[in-house]
Scaffold this active site. Structure first.
Site, mmCIF file in Angstrom:
data_model
loop_
_atom_site.group_PDB
_atom_site.id
_atom_site.type_symbol
_atom_site.label_atom_id
_atom_site.label_comp_id
_atom_site.label_asym_id
_atom_site.label_seq_id
_atom_site.Cartn_x
_atom_site.Cartn_y
_atom_site.Cartn_z
ATOM 1 N N HIS A 5 -4.594 2.951 -9.890
ATOM 2 C CA HIS A 5 -5.425 1.821 -10.313
ATOM 3 C C HIS A 5 -6.885 2.120 -10.039
ATOM 4 C CE1 HIS A 5 -6.185 0.208 -6.183
ATOM 5 N NE2 HIS A 5 -4.980 0.694 -5.931
ATOM 6 N N ASP A 38 -9.102 -0.514 -10.314
ATOM 7 C CA ASP A 38 -9.715 -1.737 -9.802
ATOM 8 C C ASP A 38 -9.805 -1.684 -8.285
ATOM 9 O OD1 ASP A 38 -6.839 -2.010 -9.806
ATOM 10 O OD2 ASP A 38 -7.101 -4.123 -9.302
ATOM 11 N N ASP A 51 -9.003 3.954 -1.859
ATOM 12 C CA ASP A 51 -8.016 3.095 -2.529
ATOM 13 C C ASP A 51 -8.523 2.668 -3.891
ATOM 14 O OD1 ASP A 51 -5.817 1.519 -2.949
ATOM 15 O OD2 ASP A 51 -6.475 -0.112 -1.657
ATOM 16 N N GLU A 83 -4.232 -3.988 -9.942
ATOM 17 C CA GLU A 83 -3.371 -3.773 -8.783
ATOM 18 C C GLU A 83 -3.827 -4.591 -7.589
ATOM 19 O OE1 GLU A 83 -1.507 -1.956 -5.238
ATOM 20 O OE2 GLU A 83 -3.634 -2.257 -5.644
ATOM 21 N N GLU A 84 -5.134 -4.733 -7.436
ATOM 22 C CA GLU A 84 -5.666 -5.474 -6.300
ATOM 23 C C GLU A 84 -5.663 -6.981 -6.533
ATOM 24 O OE1 GLU A 84 -6.027 -4.070 -3.643
ATOM 25 O OE2 GLU A 84 -6.789 -2.029 -3.862
ATOM 26 N N GLU A 131 -1.478 6.084 -4.037
ATOM 27 C CA GLU A 131 -1.934 5.175 -2.980
ATOM 28 C C GLU A 131 -2.242 5.965 -1.703
ATOM 29 O OE1 GLU A 131 -2.686 2.086 -2.896
ATOM 30 O OE2 GLU A 131 -1.949 1.382 -4.828
ATOM 31 N N HIS A 167 -10.407 -0.897 2.010
ATOM 32 C CA HIS A 167 -10.785 -2.321 2.027
ATOM 33 C C HIS A 167 -11.822 -2.631 3.115
ATOM 34 C CE1 HIS A 167 -7.088 -4.015 -0.347
ATOM 35 N NE2 HIS A 167 -7.437 -2.800 -0.767
#
Length: 389
Positions: free
Chosen positions: A74, A76, A107, A142-143, A171, A360
């Site tokens: 992903h 995003d 990520d 995905e997020e 991931e 994150h």
């Protein structure tokens, strides 16, 4: 001799795209351009449904025959928060002290860049064509709520006859150093709200009311006290956690009429969703007794527990990681959910990416050396995978 593809340059270009869910931010356009230039056939699809934001997605494939290895990921990212707290701007792709900084570095734009670079190197060494087929299945959802991304992209691919033999998901699987962990499965996730109904009244006259807070506390205590299980061969014990208590009472001298508590269960392969709900409701009923009014509002869940069983694909990826990094990765099922929960319905899936320590977080970053190493791991996986085909 062909010059190797540069994962760092591609990662920096991707990081400069502000692709906070559900915005595409230009990231899929970057990948489409690079993959088309290498001979991939690409498709861009936007999926939407009522009440959700439309999301852009990318599918790219080269080759027409089996074996077919798909790399999923992903572009995003989660919001950066207050950008003033970042040492390096979150969407600048800056390099400092041997590390690449930016939202999504770990990520998981960094891993996507490594996989693309590895595929380009693999193709360059084979006159531009794989022994079988390589594809990229990249989402922008995905997020977020994950309804207009991988789950719909997989269905679209299946409708047009795409068949995947195995999937590698990028991931950030590693805990402390590259090569220490691959994810071979994920726990399920189930959300619910415990609701206890009482009778509103004045706090000075409790005999005229029925305080639901007392019942809520009793039921919460009962549901948290007894273990759900002792774990299984491949998973740790399941766990229930209450995450909020919501009474909505703005008045201190008013006994409320209702009290709520939200909870999440991360569960292992000892349970199905149906059996787990029955277990929780049975325990709640036992704690509530006959006179207390309660219910559990369950949210729909698309996050079932799954495990990719030991076999040649697991051995191949484990061996490639060990050969390149010098570390034999632990096979893990810990952590949260990922889009692997959708992919496992189509083919076996493993997760291996960068070190997840800063995902994150403010100043998310990855070591430049890790990008080079991960690219080498992916190259080795391609080499071994198609050699056996």
């Amino acid at each position: 001799m062909t010059r190797p593809a540069d994962p760092v340059a591609l990662a920096r270009e991707l990081l400069r795209c502000p692709s906070v869910t559900p915005a595409e931010g230009g990231a899929l356009g970057v990948l489409e351009r690079v993959l088309q230039g290498a001979g991939f056939t690409t498709h861009r699809m936007t999926f939407a449904e009522p009440g959700t934001a439309p999301v852009d997605n990318l599918y790219a494939r080269i080759g027409e025959h089996a074996p077919h290895l798909v790399f999923a990921g992903h572009t995003d990212v989660v919001p950066p928060g207050d950008e003033a707290n970042w040492t390096h701007p979150p969407f600048a792709g800056e390099i400092a002290a041997g590390a690449l900084y930016g939202r999504g570095a770990v990520d998981m734009k960094g891993a996507i860049a490594c996989a693309v670079a590895a595929s380009l190197d693999h193709l360059a060494a084979r006159s531009g064509r794989p022994q079988g087929s390589i594809s990229f299945l990249i989402t922008g959802d995905e997020e977020g709520i994950a309804v207009n991304g991988t789950v719909k992209l997989l269905a679209w691919a299946a409708e047009r006859g795409e068949k995947f033999d195995h999937c590698l998901l990028g991931e950030p699987s590693n805990a402390a150093e590259l090569g220490d962990t691959i994810k071979v499965g994920r726990r399920g996730s189930l959300n619910g709200t415990l609701v206890v109904t009482g009778k509103q009244g004045h706090v000075a006259y409790p005999e005229r009311a029925d305080n639901p807070v007392r019942g809520l506390v009793a039921l919460m205590s009962a549901l948290m006290s007894a273990p759900l299980d002792r774990g299984s061969d491949n998973f740790g014990p399941s766990n229930l956690e209450f995450t909020s208590i919501d009474i909505g009472n703005q008045t201190v001298n008013l006994i409320p009429g209702e009290a709520r508590a939200r909870f999440n269960i991360r569960y292992n392969d000892c349970h199905s969703q149906t059996a787990l709900k029955m277990l929780i409701e049975t325990r709640a009923q036992a704690a509530a007794g006959e006179g207390r009014r309660w219910r559990i509002d369950w949210q729909p869940s698309n996050a079932d527990v799954f495990l990719t069983k030991q076999g040649p694909f697991v051995d191949l990826v484990t061996g490639a990681v060990a050969e390149v990094t010098g570390r034999t990765p632990q096979r893990s099922t810990t952590g949260g959910t990922s889009d692997a929960r959708f992919i496992k319905d189509y083919c076996p899936v493993l997760e291996f990416g960068l070190v997840g320590a800063t995902m994150h977080q403010v100043d998310e970053h990855t070591a430049i050396a890790d990008l080079a190493t991960l690219t080498a791991v992916y190259r080795k996986i391609f080499e071994r995978y198609f050699a056996q085909g």
